[in-house]
Write an enzyme that holds these catalytic residues in place. Structure first.
Site, PDB file in Angstrom:
ATOM      1  N   MET A  81     -18.852  42.010 -24.095  1.00 30.48           N
ATOM      2  CA  MET A  81     -17.797  43.036 -24.159  1.00 30.48           C
ATOM      3  C   MET A  81     -18.472  44.378 -23.981  1.00 30.48           C
ATOM      4  O   MET A  81     -18.536  45.203 -24.913  1.00 30.48           O
ATOM      5  CB  MET A  81     -17.055  42.922 -25.502  1.00 30.48           C
TER       6      MET A  81
ATOM      7  N   GLY B 143     -13.044  43.301 -29.912  1.00 27.43           N
ATOM      8  CA  GLY B 143     -13.756  44.309 -30.684  1.00 27.43           C
ATOM      9  C   GLY B 143     -14.062  43.904 -32.114  1.00 27.43           C
ATOM     10  O   GLY B 143     -15.054  44.337 -32.672  1.00 27.43           O
ATOM     11  N   PHE B 144     -13.209  43.083 -32.684  1.00 33.64           N
ATOM     12  CA  PHE B 144     -13.384  42.760 -34.101  1.00 33.64           C
ATOM     13  C   PHE B 144     -12.971  41.320 -34.378  1.00 33.64           C
ATOM     14  O   PHE B 144     -12.055  40.793 -33.721  1.00 33.64           O
ATOM     15  CB  PHE B 144     -12.534  43.691 -34.979  1.00 33.64           C
ATOM     16  N   GLY B 145     -13.610  40.722 -35.356  1.00 32.03           N
ATOM     17  CA  GLY B 145     -13.191  39.414 -35.829  1.00 32.03           C
ATOM     18  C   GLY B 145     -12.029  39.556 -36.804  1.00 32.03           C
ATOM     19  O   GLY B 145     -11.711  40.657 -37.257  1.00 32.03           O
ATOM     20  N   GLY B 146     -11.406  38.438 -37.109  1.00 35.13           N
ATOM     21  CA  GLY B 146     -10.406  38.408 -38.160  1.00 35.13           C
ATOM     22  C   GLY B 146      -9.073  39.050 -37.831  1.00 35.13           C
ATOM     23  O   GLY B 146      -8.302  39.374 -38.738  1.00 35.13           O
TER      24      GLY B 146
ATOM     25  N   GLY C 172     -14.093  32.392 -35.275  1.00 37.38           N
ATOM     26  CA  GLY C 172     -15.023  33.208 -36.043  1.00 37.38           C
ATOM     27  C   GLY C 172     -14.668  33.209 -37.511  1.00 37.38           C
ATOM     28  O   GLY C 172     -15.249  32.493 -38.320  1.00 37.38           O
TER      29      GLY C 172
ATOM     30  N   MET D 105     -21.205  43.523 -28.125  1.00 39.24           N
ATOM     31  CA  MET D 105     -20.332  44.712 -28.025  1.00 39.24           C
ATOM     32  C   MET D 105     -21.192  45.968 -27.958  1.00 39.24           C
ATOM     33  O   MET D 105     -22.208  46.062 -28.648  1.00 39.24           O
ATOM     34  CB  MET D 105     -19.413  44.783 -29.242  1.00 39.24           C
TER      35      MET D 105
ATOM     36  N   ASP E 282      -9.876  33.035 -27.367  1.00 39.00           N
ATOM     37  CA  ASP E 282     -10.744  33.768 -28.286  1.00 39.00           C
ATOM     38  C   ASP E 282      -9.938  34.794 -29.065  1.00 39.00           C
ATOM     39  O   ASP E 282      -9.453  35.776 -28.501  1.00 39.00           O
ATOM     40  CB  ASP E 282     -11.847  34.440 -27.456  1.00 39.00           C
ATOM     41  N   GLY E 283      -9.834  34.556 -30.369  1.00 38.82           N
ATOM     42  CA  GLY E 283      -9.195  35.518 -31.256  1.00 38.82           C
ATOM     43  C   GLY E 283      -8.060  34.916 -32.050  1.00 38.82           C
ATOM     44  O   GLY E 283      -7.083  34.435 -31.474  1.00 38.82           O
ATOM     45  N   GLY E 284      -8.199  34.916 -33.368  1.00 37.72           N
ATOM     46  CA  GLY E 284      -7.119  34.450 -34.222  1.00 37.72           C
ATOM     47  C   GLY E 284      -6.896  32.950 -34.213  1.00 37.72           C
ATOM     48  O   GLY E 284      -5.810  32.485 -34.568  1.00 37.72           O
TER      49      GLY E 284
ATOM     50  N   MET F  61      -8.405  36.280 -23.880  1.00 40.24           N
ATOM     51  CA  MET F  61      -8.446  36.968 -25.180  1.00 40.24           C
ATOM     52  C   MET F  61      -7.064  36.898 -25.827  1.00 40.24           C
ATOM     53  O   MET F  61      -6.068  37.296 -25.227  1.00 40.24           O
ATOM     54  CB  MET F  61      -8.818  38.446 -25.005  1.00 40.24           C
TER      55      MET F  61
ATOM     56  N   HIS G  99     -20.542  36.180 -24.747  1.00 40.09           N
ATOM     57  CA  HIS G  99     -19.357  36.943 -24.351  1.00 40.09           C
ATOM     58  C   HIS G  99     -19.725  38.419 -24.348  1.00 40.09           C
ATOM     59  O   HIS G  99     -19.914  39.018 -25.409  1.00 40.09           O
ATOM     60  CB  HIS G  99     -18.240  36.628 -25.363  1.00 40.09           C
TER      61      HIS G  99
HETATM   62  C1  DX5 Z   1     -13.366  39.429 -30.765  1.00 43.44           C
HETATM   63  C2  DX5 Z   1     -14.412  38.414 -30.350  1.00 43.44           C
HETATM   64  C3  DX5 Z   1     -14.200  37.074 -30.934  1.00 43.44           C
HETATM   65  C4  DX5 Z   1     -14.209  37.017 -32.420  1.00 43.44           C
HETATM   66  C5  DX5 Z   1     -13.110  36.108 -32.799  1.00 43.44           C
HETATM   67  O1  DX5 Z   1     -13.505  40.586 -30.016  1.00 43.44           O
HETATM   68  O2  DX5 Z   1     -14.476  38.267 -28.942  1.00 43.44           O
HETATM   69  O3  DX5 Z   1     -15.087  36.101 -30.386  1.00 43.44           O
HETATM   70  O4  DX5 Z   1     -15.404  36.534 -32.977  1.00 43.44           O
HETATM   71  O5  DX5 Z   1     -12.978  36.191 -34.159  1.00 43.44           O
HETATM   72  P1  DX5 Z   1     -11.793  35.516 -34.960  1.00 43.44           P
HETATM   73  O6  DX5 Z   1     -11.899  34.032 -34.724  1.00 43.44           O
HETATM   74  O7  DX5 Z   1     -12.139  35.924 -36.339  1.00 43.44           O
HETATM   75  O8  DX5 Z   1     -10.518  36.091 -34.446  1.00 43.44           O
HETATM   76 ZN    ZN Z   2     -15.724  36.472 -28.176  1.00 39.82          ZN
END
Ligand code: DX5
Ligand code: ZN
Length: 224
Positions: free
Chosen positions: A76, A150-153, A202, A42, A180-182, A145, A74
């Site tokens: 971003m 932008g963020f995990g979790g 993640g 990122m 990817d995500g959640g 996506m 990945h």
């Molecule tokens: C978010 C990333 C993801 C992130 C997913 O922008 O692209 O790869 O690590 O994280 P989780 O699994 O925590 O949603």
């Molecule tokens: Zn990712």
């Protein structure tokens, strides 16, 4: 190598790992059976957050490759075409760029393949699948996506499930589909049934008390 993108795999994202002990955190999931490791790059422009660049990819690549794994990177970032060679030289096996960040997507995907990596394209939650009507013929991977990047979790965006179903019908069989995500043990089976074969995880892996156990639980959820 291309075949790995068509396998059904949980792909741990190191975004939620401990950046002070990445080698150990990678070893934990690979010893639990992970074969593809997801790296979130990122730039603070395409997405609000800033993470890592080629030197860190280079530093972790041996931990992945020595165990027979591959690096799924990945990007971003804006202008990803400026950094493709640096990420390939650092050890990336697959590189995914965002459709929204590429004015010349055909050229950028060709550049990734020419540099020696597999080429992926990612779509933000609000970007229609149909923007890939041409690119679907020359990609190895499409990343859907299921959160805003932008963020995990973050919480899984529910409409992504139907987008995955439509993606599987829309894309050639040889194109891998990554979500990817959640992703969690609660939705992984449903996501795989909808057509995703690479499930990035993640927070549900590295936010757990034991990342190896969490990886095994997610893999079991998709029948692995
Ligand atoms: C978010 C990333 C993801 C992130 C997913 O922008 O692209 O790869 O690590 O994280 P989780 O699994 O925590 O949603
Ligand atoms: Zn990712």
């Amino acid at each position: 190598m291309a075949a790995i993108l068509n396998e059904l795999l949980i792909t741990p994202s190191i975004l939620s790992a401990d950046f002070g002990r990445l080698d150990a955190d990678i070893a934990t999931v690979m010893d639990a059976g992970a074969r593809l490791v997801h790296v979130d790059v990122m730039d603070g422009h395409f997405v609000p957050n800033i993470t890592i660049g080629p030197p860190v990819v280079k530093a972790i690549a041996p931990a992945v490759h020595e165990r027979g794994g591959a690096l799924d990177v990945h990007l971003m970032i804006e202008h990803p075409e400026r950094y493709i060679e640096a990420f390939v030289d650092a050890g990336s096996d697959a590189i995914t760029v965002h459709q929204e960040a590429c004015v010349h997507l055909h050229r950028t995907l060709a550049q990734i393949r020419e540099a020696g990596a597999l080429a992926g394209v990612a779509l933000n939650p609000a970007t229609p699948l149909e923007t890939l009507s041409e690119a679907r013929a020359y990609v190895d991977l499409v990343l859907i996506m299921s959160v805003d990047p932008g963020f995990g979790g973050q919480r899984f965006i529910a409409t992504s499930l139907d987008k995955l179903r439509r993606a599987r019908a829309y894309l050639p069989d040889v194109v891998g589909i990554e979500v990817d995500g959640g992703v969690s043990a609660a939705n992984a089976a449903e996501l795989a049934a909808a057509g995703a074969n690479l499930l990035v995880a993640g927070n549900s892996v590295y936010g757990a008390p034991d990342a190896g156990d969490a990886f095994r639980e997610l893999t079991a959820a998709i029948g692995g």
